[in-house]
Each structure stands twice: as structure tokens, then as C-alpha cells.
Design a protein around this motif. Structure first.
Motif, short mmCIF file in Angstrom:
data_model
loop_
_atom_site.label_atom_id
_atom_site.label_comp_id
_atom_site.label_asym_id
_atom_site.label_seq_id
_atom_site.Cartn_x
_atom_site.Cartn_y
_atom_site.Cartn_z
N GLY A 40 -4.55 16.64 -5.28
CA GLY A 40 -5.62 15.65 -5.40
C GLY A 40 -5.09 14.23 -5.42
O GLY A 40 -5.68 13.32 -4.81
N ASN A 41 -3.95 14.03 -6.09
CA ASN A 41 -3.34 12.69 -6.13
C ASN A 41 -2.91 12.25 -4.74
O ASN A 41 -2.98 11.06 -4.41
N PHE A 42 -2.41 13.18 -3.92
CA PHE A 42 -2.02 12.81 -2.56
C PHE A 42 -3.23 12.31 -1.77
O PHE A 42 -3.16 11.29 -1.09
N TYR A 43 -4.34 13.02 -1.86
CA TYR A 43 -5.54 12.60 -1.12
C TYR A 43 -6.06 11.26 -1.64
O TYR A 43 -6.38 10.36 -0.85
N ARG A 44 -6.15 11.11 -2.95
CA ARG A 44 -6.64 9.85 -3.52
C ARG A 44 -5.65 8.70 -3.25
O ARG A 44 -6.07 7.57 -2.98
N GLY A 45 -4.37 9.00 -3.32
CA GLY A 45 -3.36 7.98 -3.03
C GLY A 45 -3.43 7.51 -1.58
O GLY A 45 -3.33 6.32 -1.29
N GLN A 46 -3.62 8.46 -0.66
CA GLN A 46 -3.72 8.09 0.75
C GLN A 46 -4.99 7.30 1.02
O GLN A 46 -4.98 6.33 1.79
N ALA A 47 -6.09 7.68 0.38
CA ALA A 47 -7.34 6.92 0.54
C ALA A 47 -7.18 5.51 -0.01
O ALA A 47 -7.62 4.53 0.61
N GLY A 48 -6.53 5.38 -1.16
CA GLY A 48 -6.29 4.06 -1.74
C GLY A 48 -5.40 3.21 -0.85
O GLY A 48 -5.63 2.01 -0.68
N LYS A 49 -4.38 3.83 -0.27
CA LYS A 49 -3.48 3.12 0.65
C LYS A 49 -4.26 2.59 1.85
O LYS A 49 -4.09 1.45 2.27
N PHE A 50 -5.14 3.43 2.39
CA PHE A 50 -5.95 3.04 3.54
C PHE A 50 -6.86 1.86 3.20
O PHE A 50 -6.94 0.88 3.94
N VAL A 51 -7.53 1.94 2.04
CA VAL A 51 -8.44 0.86 1.62
C VAL A 51 -7.66 -0.43 1.36
O VAL A 51 -8.09 -1.52 1.78
N LEU A 52 -6.51 -0.32 0.69
CA LEU A 52 -5.70 -1.51 0.44
C LEU A 52 -5.23 -2.16 1.74
O LEU A 52 -5.21 -3.39 1.86
N THR A 53 -4.85 -1.34 2.71
CA THR A 53 -4.40 -1.88 4.00
C THR A 53 -5.54 -2.58 4.72
O THR A 53 -5.38 -3.72 5.22
N PRO B 288 0.81 -1.22 0.00
CA PRO B 288 0.00 0.00 0.00
C PRO B 288 0.85 1.28 0.00
O PRO B 288 0.49 2.27 -0.62
N GLY B 289 2.00 1.24 0.67
CA GLY B 289 2.90 2.39 0.65
C GLY B 289 3.44 2.66 -0.74
O GLY B 289 3.56 3.82 -1.17
N ALA B 290 3.78 1.60 -1.46
CA ALA B 290 4.26 1.75 -2.84
C ALA B 290 3.14 2.28 -3.73
O ALA B 290 3.38 3.12 -4.61
N TYR B 291 1.92 1.81 -3.52
CA TYR B 291 0.79 2.32 -4.28
C TYR B 291 0.63 3.83 -4.05
O TYR B 291 0.44 4.59 -4.99
N PHE B 292 0.69 4.24 -2.79
CA PHE B 292 0.57 5.66 -2.48
C PHE B 292 1.65 6.46 -3.20
O PHE B 292 1.37 7.49 -3.80
N GLY B 293 2.87 5.99 -3.12
CA GLY B 293 3.97 6.71 -3.77
C GLY B 293 3.80 6.80 -5.27
O GLY B 293 4.03 7.86 -5.86
N TRP B 294 3.40 5.72 -5.87
CA TRP B 294 3.19 5.72 -7.32
C TRP B 294 2.06 6.69 -7.69
O TRP B 294 2.19 7.48 -8.61
N TYR B 295 0.95 6.62 -6.95
CA TYR B 295 -0.21 7.45 -7.28
C TYR B 295 0.04 8.92 -6.96
O TYR B 295 -0.29 9.80 -7.76
N ALA B 296 0.62 9.19 -5.81
CA ALA B 296 0.77 10.58 -5.37
C ALA B 296 1.78 11.35 -6.21
O ALA B 296 1.63 12.55 -6.40
N PHE B 297 2.79 10.68 -6.73
CA PHE B 297 3.85 11.36 -7.45
C PHE B 297 3.76 11.16 -8.96
O PHE B 297 4.76 11.26 -9.67
N ARG B 298 2.57 10.88 -9.48
CA ARG B 298 2.40 10.71 -10.92
C ARG B 298 2.63 12.01 -11.67
O ARG B 298 3.20 12.01 -12.75
N ASP B 299 2.15 13.10 -11.14
CA ASP B 299 2.27 14.41 -11.80
C ASP B 299 3.31 15.24 -11.08
O ASP B 299 3.50 15.12 -9.87
N ARG B 300 3.97 16.13 -11.83
CA ARG B 300 4.99 17.01 -11.25
C ARG B 300 4.90 18.38 -11.88
O ARG B 300 4.38 18.55 -12.96
N GLY B 301 5.50 19.33 -11.18
CA GLY B 301 5.61 20.67 -11.74
C GLY B 301 4.57 21.63 -11.19
O GLY B 301 3.55 21.23 -10.62
N ALA B 302 4.85 22.90 -11.39
CA ALA B 302 3.98 23.95 -10.85
C ALA B 302 2.62 23.94 -11.53
O ALA B 302 1.60 24.21 -10.90
#
Length: 120
Positions: A68-81, A46-60
Motif C-alpha cells: 500500500g505504501n508503494f502505491y501511495r508513495g508513487q501517487a504522491g510522487k506523481f502529484v508532486l511532480t 518527488p523521488g525522495a518522497y517516494f523512497g521515504w514513503y514506500a520504505f517506511r515499513d519493513r518485514g514480513a
């Protein structure tokens, strides 16, 4: 721009629990070994999923998507756990619950420690 260390952290976690599980298995404790391995996987994947999802986009220009990716990634990590723990307790018999939770907790600590060291 360098990639975030989240996937490296998950790889280190999986390596550590694999080594611990191997030592426990060779010392005649296969149930404990499996429980330790599962606890580590329940933390690392789940931690790897969060990292992959949260850091998909970059830049200003992608700042709104990154948040938004951080929130969705954290929610996905929680559900997977949660789903992982539920699946393990429903299907894995016999299981050493203490070893499972200790392994999970130690992996969380390793995750925090490595994240702090890698982001300095």
C-alpha cells in the motif's frame, strides 16, 4: 537490514544538478543554470518522497502495508511532480524550458542507473 538507497540517489542527483548549474552560472548563463537546477529538483525531491514513503515499513508482517505504501508513495510522487512543473511554469520567468526538461530527463536516467547499481 540496510536502508534503501533512495535518499542517497536523490542526494547524488541534487549534487550533480548543483554542479551543472554552478558551471552554467559561472559561464554566463544564469537562466539556463536556474532551469537545470529546477529540473533536477523536480526529479529528485518527488523521488525522495517516494523512497521515504514506500520504505517506511519493513518485514514480513508489514507486507500489506508495504504494498500500500508503494502505491501511495508513487501517487504522491506523481502529484508532486505535476504540481512542481505547474508551479514552475506559472511562476518562474524567464525560464529555459529545454534545459528544464533535459535536466529532468537526465536525472531520471541517473536515478535508474544508480538504483540498478546500488541494488546489485
Amino acid at each position: 537490514m540496510t536502508k534503501p538507497p533512495v535518499l542517497r540517489i536523490a542526494a547524488v542527483q541534487l549534487l550533480l544538478v548543483s554542479l551543472a548549474g554552478g558551471v552554467l552560472h559561472l559561464s554566463g548563463k544564469p537562466v539556463t543554470a536556474l532551469s537545470v537546477l529546477i529540473g533536477g529538483v523536480l526529479c529528485a525531491l518527488p523521488g525522495a518522497y517516494f523512497g521515504w514513503y514506500a520504505f517506511r515499513d519493513r518485514g514480513a508482517r508489514a507486507a500489506q502495508r508495504v504494498v500500500g505504501n508503494f502505491y501511495r508513495g508513487q501517487a504522491g510522487k506523481f502529484v508532486l511532480t505535476l504540481a512542481g512543473f505547474a508551479a514552475v511554469f506559472a511562476t518562474v520567468k524567464p525560464l529555459n524550458a529545454a534545459a528544464l526538461f533535459i535536466s529532468y530527463g537526465l536525472c531520471v536516467i541517473v536515478q535508474w542507473w544508480l538504483a540498478a547499481r546500488m541494488t546489485r
